[in-house]
Design an enzyme around this catalytic site. Sequence first.
Site, PDB file in Angstrom:
ATOM      1  N   TYR A  95      16.454  22.659  39.158  1.00  0.00           N
ATOM      2  CA  TYR A  95      17.664  23.418  40.164  1.00  0.00           C
ATOM      3  C   TYR A  95      18.313  23.026  41.828  1.00  0.00           C
ATOM      4  CZ  TYR A  95      16.738  25.452  35.846  1.00  0.00           C
ATOM      5  OH  TYR A  95      16.213  25.620  33.975  1.00  0.00           O
ATOM      6  N   ASN A 153      27.961  28.657  31.746  1.00  0.00           N
ATOM      7  CA  ASN A 153      26.069  27.725  31.767  1.00  0.00           C
ATOM      8  C   ASN A 153      25.271  29.477  31.189  1.00  0.00           C
ATOM      9  OD1 ASN A 153      23.418  27.484  32.203  1.00  0.00           O
ATOM     10  ND2 ASN A 153      23.206  26.295  34.390  1.00  0.00           N
ATOM     11  N   ARG A 183      14.606  17.129  29.047  1.00  0.00           N
ATOM     12  CA  ARG A 183      13.976  18.354  28.872  1.00  0.00           C
ATOM     13  C   ARG A 183      12.269  18.737  27.553  1.00  0.00           C
ATOM     14  NH1 ARG A 183      15.559  23.010  32.835  1.00  0.00           N
ATOM     15  NH2 ARG A 183      13.278  23.474  32.997  1.00  0.00           N
ATOM     16  N   ALA A 195      18.514  30.581  30.085  1.00  0.00           N
ATOM     17  CA  ALA A 195      17.362  30.041  28.194  1.00  0.00           C
ATOM     18  C   ALA A 195      18.551  30.803  27.074  1.00  0.00           C
ATOM     19  CB  ALA A 195      16.657  31.209  28.726  1.00  0.00           C
ATOM     20  N   HIS A 227      25.032  23.179  31.984  1.00  0.00           N
ATOM     21  CA  HIS A 227      23.722  22.587  32.885  1.00  0.00           C
ATOM     22  C   HIS A 227      23.606  21.651  34.191  1.00  0.00           C
ATOM     23  CE1 HIS A 227      23.246  24.919  28.345  1.00  0.00           C
ATOM     24  NE2 HIS A 227      23.348  24.087  27.874  1.00  0.00           N
ATOM     25  N   ILE A 228      22.568  22.281  34.445  1.00  0.00           N
ATOM     26  CA  ILE A 228      22.430  22.258  36.074  1.00  0.00           C
ATOM     27  C   ILE A 228      21.585  21.019  36.109  1.00  0.00           C
ATOM     28  CG2 ILE A 228      20.818  22.112  38.178  1.00  0.00           C
ATOM     29  CD1 ILE A 228      22.361  25.365  37.999  1.00  0.00           C
ATOM     30  N   SER A 229      20.396  20.868  35.454  1.00  0.00           N
ATOM     31  CA  SER A 229      19.477  19.981  34.845  1.00  0.00           C
ATOM     32  C   SER A 229      20.157  19.304  33.296  1.00  0.00           C
ATOM     33  CB  SER A 229      17.835  20.653  34.400  1.00  0.00           C
ATOM     34  OG  SER A 229      18.018  21.983  33.460  1.00  0.00           O
ATOM     35  N   ARG A 261      14.481  23.415  24.623  1.00  0.00           N
ATOM     36  CA  ARG A 261      15.965  22.884  25.113  1.00  0.00           C
ATOM     37  C   ARG A 261      16.845  22.135  24.842  1.00  0.00           C
ATOM     38  NH1 ARG A 261      14.286  25.935  29.841  1.00  0.00           N
ATOM     39  NH2 ARG A 261      12.545  25.341  30.688  1.00  0.00           N
ATOM     40  N   PRO A 308      21.102  34.166  32.129  1.00  0.00           N
ATOM     41  CA  PRO A 308      19.854  34.611  32.998  1.00  0.00           C
ATOM     42  C   PRO A 308      18.986  33.654  33.784  1.00  0.00           C
ATOM     43  CG  PRO A 308      19.021  34.238  30.656  1.00  0.00           C
ATOM     44  CD  PRO A 308      20.628  34.230  30.453  1.00  0.00           C
ATOM     45  N   ASN A 309      19.008  35.039  35.329  1.00  0.00           N
ATOM     46  CA  ASN A 309      18.244  33.589  36.411  1.00  0.00           C
ATOM     47  C   ASN A 309      18.759  33.145  37.225  1.00  0.00           C
ATOM     48  OD1 ASN A 309      15.277  34.838  35.449  1.00  0.00           O
ATOM     49  ND2 ASN A 309      15.752  33.273  34.275  1.00  0.00           N
ATOM     50  N   ASP A 323      29.047  33.729  17.990  1.00  0.00           N
ATOM     51  CA  ASP A 323      29.573  34.760  17.733  1.00  0.00           C
ATOM     52  C   ASP A 323      30.539  34.883  18.626  1.00  0.00           C
ATOM     53  OD1 ASP A 323      28.355  33.943  15.277  1.00  0.00           O
ATOM     54  OD2 ASP A 323      27.726  35.854  15.157  1.00  0.00           O
ATOM     55  N   ARG A 353      14.944  29.901  42.266  1.00  0.00           N
ATOM     56  CA  ARG A 353      13.701  29.197  41.258  1.00  0.00           C
ATOM     57  C   ARG A 353      13.883  27.987  41.220  1.00  0.00           C
ATOM     58  NH1 ARG A 353      17.574  29.056  36.048  1.00  0.00           N
ATOM     59  NH2 ARG A 353      15.766  28.758  34.434  1.00  0.00           N
ATOM     60  N   HIS A 359      19.438  28.089  24.019  1.00  0.00           N
ATOM     61  CA  HIS A 359      18.645  27.854  22.683  1.00  0.00           C
ATOM     62  C   HIS A 359      18.450  28.817  22.014  1.00  0.00           C
ATOM     63  CE1 HIS A 359      18.786  25.085  26.382  1.00  0.00           C
ATOM     64  NE2 HIS A 359      17.912  25.584  27.145  1.00  0.00           N
ATOM     65  N   GLU A 365      30.977  24.026  28.281  1.00  0.00           N
ATOM     66  CA  GLU A 365      29.017  24.247  28.419  1.00  0.00           C
ATOM     67  C   GLU A 365      28.566  23.128  29.642  1.00  0.00           C
ATOM     68  OE1 GLU A 365      27.079  22.834  25.311  1.00  0.00           O
ATOM     69  OE2 GLU A 365      24.820  23.921  26.114  1.00  0.00           O
TER      70      GLU A 365
HETATM   71  C1  DQA Z   1      19.436  25.257  32.540  1.00  0.00           C
HETATM   72  C2  DQA Z   1      19.073  24.978  31.540  1.00  0.00           C
HETATM   73  C3  DQA Z   1      18.539  25.895  30.575  1.00  0.00           C
HETATM   74  O1  DQA Z   1      17.074  25.653  29.596  1.00  0.00           O
HETATM   75  C4  DQA Z   1      16.984  26.651  31.188  1.00  0.00           C
HETATM   76  O2  DQA Z   1      16.725  28.050  30.823  1.00  0.00           O
HETATM   77  C5  DQA Z   1      18.243  27.303  32.491  1.00  0.00           C
HETATM   78  C6  DQA Z   1      19.544  26.570  33.158  1.00  0.00           C
HETATM   79  C7  DQA Z   1      20.302  24.511  33.078  1.00  0.00           C
HETATM   80  O3  DQA Z   1      21.318  24.793  33.873  1.00  0.00           O
HETATM   81  O4  DQA Z   1      19.810  23.420  33.518  1.00  0.00           O
HETATM   82  O5  DQA Z   1      18.196  28.526  32.889  1.00  0.00           O
HETATM   83  O6  DQA Z   1      20.998  26.016  31.643  1.00  0.00           O
END
Ligand code: DQA
Length: 143
Positions: free
Chosen positions: A22, A74, A107, A77, A100-102, A111, A9-10, A87, A17, A80, A98
């Site tokens: 990001y 990725n 954080r 959200a 994560h950009i950040s 998270r 998502p997002n 599963d 965003r 978490h 896995e």
């Molecule tokens: C994220 C980190 C997550 O905590 C967050 O909810 C995201 C992006 C990242 O790419 O840093 O949507 O996965």
Amino acid sequence: MKILVLNGPNINMLGIREPDIYGKESYDYLVEMLKKHADEKGAEISFYQSNHEGALVDAIQQAYFDKIDGIVFNPAAYTHTSVAIADALKAVGIPTVEVHISDVSAREDFRQISYIRDIAVKTISGRGLEGYKLALDYLTDGE
Ligand code: DQA
């Protein structure tokens, strides 16, 4: 080698965003960048992004039937929160990195939990969009 790049998502809102967290580049930029990188590696790459948990579960299951060799993921959200996604990854047994950009470790407390970390073959966090390239390298070259 067939690689699926899966985003939760997002991630479609990249560039809009929270650019301070990001970055300023868009989702389309990410896709084009990874297509080029996959080309250089001689890997076959496909992409899927969804804001919906069940759609991501469906995509993971479909990856099994499509004989995908590795997933760059990725989960955003859902990292978490989602037992269903964890599963699904266990069910298909496809090596997954896995991403994560950040730097999630620096954080908020919520998270710090990842339902994916223990299943993933590697976690890359805080490397910006470059992290996706590193994940692709890891799946194709093991480094
Ligand atoms: C994220 C980190 C997550 O905590 C967050 O909810 C995201 C992006 C990242 O790419 O840093 O949507 O996965």
